[in-house]
Design an enzyme around this catalytic site. Structure first.
Site, short mmCIF file in Angstrom:
data_model
loop_
_atom_site.label_atom_id
_atom_site.label_comp_id
_atom_site.label_asym_id
_atom_site.label_seq_id
_atom_site.Cartn_x
_atom_site.Cartn_y
_atom_site.Cartn_z
N ASP A 219 0.85 -1.21 -0.13
CA ASP A 219 0.03 0.05 -0.01
C ASP A 219 1.06 1.27 0.12
OD1 ASP A 219 -2.06 1.84 0.04
OD2 ASP A 219 -3.12 1.12 1.71
C1 BGC Z 1 -5.16 3.47 0.27
C2 BGC Z 1 -5.04 2.45 -0.95
C3 BGC Z 1 -4.98 3.31 -2.29
C4 BGC Z 1 -3.47 4.17 -2.31
C5 BGC Z 1 -3.22 4.92 -3.45
C6 BGC Z 1 -3.68 4.24 -0.07
O1 BGC Z 1 -3.78 5.60 1.03
O2 BGC Z 1 -4.95 2.73 1.36
O3 BGC Z 1 -6.27 1.88 -1.02
O4 BGC Z 1 -4.84 2.40 -3.26
O5 BGC Z 1 -3.78 5.00 -1.22
O6 BGC Z 1 -3.88 6.04 -3.51
#
Ligand code: BGC
Length: 732
Positions: A219
């Site tokens: 993530d």
């Molecule tokens: C989120 C993800 C997301 C990523 C990119 C993160 O903060 O937890 O779900 O895909 O950001 O935006």
């Protein structure tokens, strides 16, 4: 490729792209958020969640889950794939299948259910359709990412049976059934180990046991120790371009702590992923040739209609008859809340307000029916922070009560990404729950209220009487989150403990009526007859539960969902629905999946049937939750893994840093503490410093200066600041 080039490949090029490999003909692969619509940010390259190209905003998972319809999820997946292709995205970062452990989770709107079977099957429907159109899916957030409070540093402490039966099952189903291109490793720790560093999760279970062959990415800013995450099987660090811990990794290779093959393996997986899902990749030929945004708006409307849940409808007050006068008002009447906030925030292609599609005839007291459009305002729920209670805003509760006092035919239409307490429910005649219905929400509500569409959704999450009733009420949100309720999450808990709920999992009314009959079980096939005995066409979500025998030596839920389907029947039409029982319909985790033998009961609607199941021989295991040492808090123990607010108590410098950061964020949001503010505050002040470094939000010199200061090493802290100052001078 040199080892350094290979290592480069295991970090993104930017917030959304992979590093290209021109000598092998590989362009950058482009990722975009998109569980319920695309959020293409190519023009800003900005990690924060503002400004993206217009795209269709479909209902969020909290709504679509209530459809109990894998085909509908497939239609949405196909439409999103068409938009992804048209806008240049190769992989969509979704869906999220985390279990709704507690209704306060600010991100529950983005997740499907408290039930892993439902979440897994719906995700599989979405991913299969997306990938059939040549766009890769990325299932997230693997795993046990069930709270937003301190999501980057919280530890989910749970026993192995709970992990397997509740928190991994949705991933397992979706991965085995739809082979997503990628898996996103979550921010949090599980039993003391960061998800991206968890070999058991990312390699032993995911690859060796479930046969996953795609890519594992972190993530955004989730990596703690890059060497450890590479070893565990996290192939790609996202976002990129900050060369996070590159020097340390090179040193670890030199010192023999990290084998070169591990870097090669990760780089190979990135390349294989790009070769398959990138531009001109293997899947490219499947990509659609057209993209019709008007058609997608219609799909979004259908999805909103078929996901709405009619919670209450006394005297069949709904649908509204053409001759009835209606007073329509409430905070959502002119400002519809149709989606959540954070990384899934979509810039819709069009949007109508309820006030444009439903006319209001006069005051509530004068009209035949009063319809109040209410729900949770934007700042109540978002990615990045949790809700503080389950109540509607006090002024909305007052409005409902005052309206009901002057009009006995009061109807409430609710927009919320999760459970709300409804102590006022006895005062109103009907409640229609829309979840967060997407950009066509207003049109869908109109059709549902006036009977042009017939509600056919069922709750995918239990609605408790009050928050205190929920299984994790007393422990939820702690940094060390102890899942002491074990497998008893959602309906499994309420049913086991016979706790009265406001609306059970699976609840949902219709304007017509369905009759269930002739439930039979032959070998592994269950069949049941369903007839529409009401006075209009309608959809029915058919749920099959399996109840374990009572004499088992193991503690088991009263019953568990093991099958579901959706049927649409004209008035008087009937059909036979069939389900297949599988070993997992009866199995429990005891170091492996085993089946306790005995007489099981199959329940569908008001029908039941028994089936004798031959069991495995096994000795029941008593599981415990591993104890976990709490996080370092005293000066001398702080690291980059701690958060500025934790350091603040030990250092005035850190305290001032928090105050200044808060002021800067407030300035960015125009002085209002809206959900954007809360989310940024959660990332910067409540997020670990190493994550803010990876996001490019703070230099490592400043972060180290803060840590040293909190540890009482003031000279070291000053030296870091001096380095920062010199670096800035050189740059300018
Ligand atoms: C989120 C993800 C997301 C990523 C990119 C993160 O903060 O937890 O779900 O895909 O950001 O935006």
């Amino acid at each position: 490729m040199t080892l350094r080039e290979k290592l480069r490949l295991t970090e993104g090029l930017s917030a959304w792209k992979t590093v290209p490999v021109p000598e092998e003909g590989l362009e950058s692969l482009f990722m975009s958020d998109g569980p319920h619509g695309l959020r293409m940010q190519d023009f800003t390259e900005n990690i924060f969640h503002q400004g993206s190209k217009p795209a269709t905003c479909f209902p969020t998972a909290v709504s679509t889950a209530c459809s109990f319809d894998t085909k509908l999820l497939g239609e949405i997946g196909t439409a999103i794939a068409e938009e992804a292709n048209e806008q240049g995205a190769d992989v969509v970062l979704g869906p999220g299948v985390n279990i709704k452990r507690n209704p306060l989770c600010g991100r529950n709107f983005e997740y499907f259910s408290e039930d892993p079977y439902l979440a897994g099957k719906l995700a599989a429907g979405f991913i299969s359709a997306l990938q059939a159109s040549g766009i890769g899916g990325c299932i997230k957030h693997f795993a046990c990412n069930n709270q937003e409070n301190r999501r980057m540093s919280s530890n989910s402490a749970l026993d192995e049976r709970t992990l397997r039966e509740i928190y991994l099952t949705a991933f397992e189903i979706a991965i085995k059934e739809s082979s997503p291109s990628s898996v996103m490793a979550a921010y949090n720790l599980i039993n003391g180990e960061y998800c991206p560093e968890n070999k058991m999760l990312l390699t032993d279970i995911l690859r060796d046991e479930w046969g996953f062959e795609g890519l594992v990415m972190s993530d955004w800013t989730a990596i703690n120790n890059r060497t450890e995450s590479l070893k565990a099987g996290c192939d790609l660090l996202m976002p990129g371009c900050h060369y996070y811990m590159e020097k340390e990794v090179a040193k670890d290779v030199k010192e023999g702590k990290l084998k070169k093959e591990i870097i090669r393996r990760a780089a190979d997986r990135v390349k294989a992923w790009v070769r398959k899902f990138g531009k001109d990749g293997e899947m490219y030929k499947l990509r659609p040739s057209s993209c019709n945004y008007d058609q997608h708006h219609n799909i979004a409307q259908k999805a909103a209609e078929q996901s709405a849940v009619l919670l209450k409808n006394t005297d069949n007050i709904l649908p509204i008859k053409p001759e009835q006068t209606v007073s329509a008002f409430g905070r959502m009447y002119t400002k519809l809340r149709y989606q959540g906030a954070g990384s899934s925030l979509i810039n819709p292609t069009k949007l109508s307000q309820l006030s444009e599609v439903i006319k209001s005839d006069g005051s509530a007291a004068e009209c035949d029916i009063a319809v109040i459009f209410t729900g949770l305002p934007d700042e109540y729920e978002s990615e990045g922070f949790d809700r503080t209670n389950l109540r509607l805003p006090p002024e909305d509760i007052k409005l409902i009560e005052e309206t009901a006092a002057v009009n006995p035919n009061t109807v409430v239409v609710l927009f919320a990404g999760g459970v709300v307490e409804t102590p006022w429910i006895d005062k109103v005649k009907a409640v229609l729950y829309m979840g967060l219905p997407g950009q066509a929400g207003a049109e869908a509500v109109k059709n549902l209220l006036y009977g042009f569409a017939n509600p056919c959704g069922r709750l995918a999450e239990t609605w408790c009487m009050e928050y205190a009733d929920t299984p994790s009420a007393d422990t939820y949100g702690a940094k060390n989150a102890v899942y002491k309720e074990g497998i008893y999450v959602g309906y499994r808990y309420y049913e086991k403990n016979a706790i009265t709920v406001r609306f059970p999992f699976g609840h949902g009314l219709s304007y017509t009526e369905f009759e269930y009959s002739k439930l039979t079980v032959t070998n592994d096939t269950v069949s049941v007859r369903i007839k529409n005995v009401g006075n209009r066409a309608g959809g029915e979500a058919v749920l099959m539960y399996v109840a374990a025998p009572e004499n088992t030596t193991l503690d088991r839920p009263v019953r568990e969902l093991k099958g579901f389907t959706k049927v649409f029947l004209e008035q008087s039409a009937e059909t036979v629905v069939k389900f297949t029982l599988e070993p997992r319909s009866f199995a429990v985790w005891q170091g492996k999946w085993v089946i306790p033998g005995g007489i099981y009961t199959i329940q569908i609607g008001n029908q039941t049937a028994e089936i004798a199941v031959e069991g495995d021989t096994f000795a029941p295991i008593t599981y415990t939750i591993p104890a976990y040492d709490d996080f370092p808090k005293r000066p001398g123990e702080f690291t980059l893994n701690d958060t500025p607010d934790e350091l603040a108590a030990s250092s005035l410098f850190c305290k001032s840093f928090c105050t200044i950061t808060e002021k800067i964020l407030l300035h960015k949001t125009g002085g209002v503490k809206n959900n954007q503010f809360h989310m940024m505050y959660a990332c910067s002040v409540l997020g670990p410093l190493r994550a803010t470094i990876q996001a490019g939000g703070i230099s490592s010199e400043l972060a180290n200066a803060l840590v040293d200061s909190a540890n009482g090493k003031h000279i070291d802290s000053a030296e870091h600041l001096m380095d920062l100052f010199v670096a800035k001078l050189k740059k300018s």
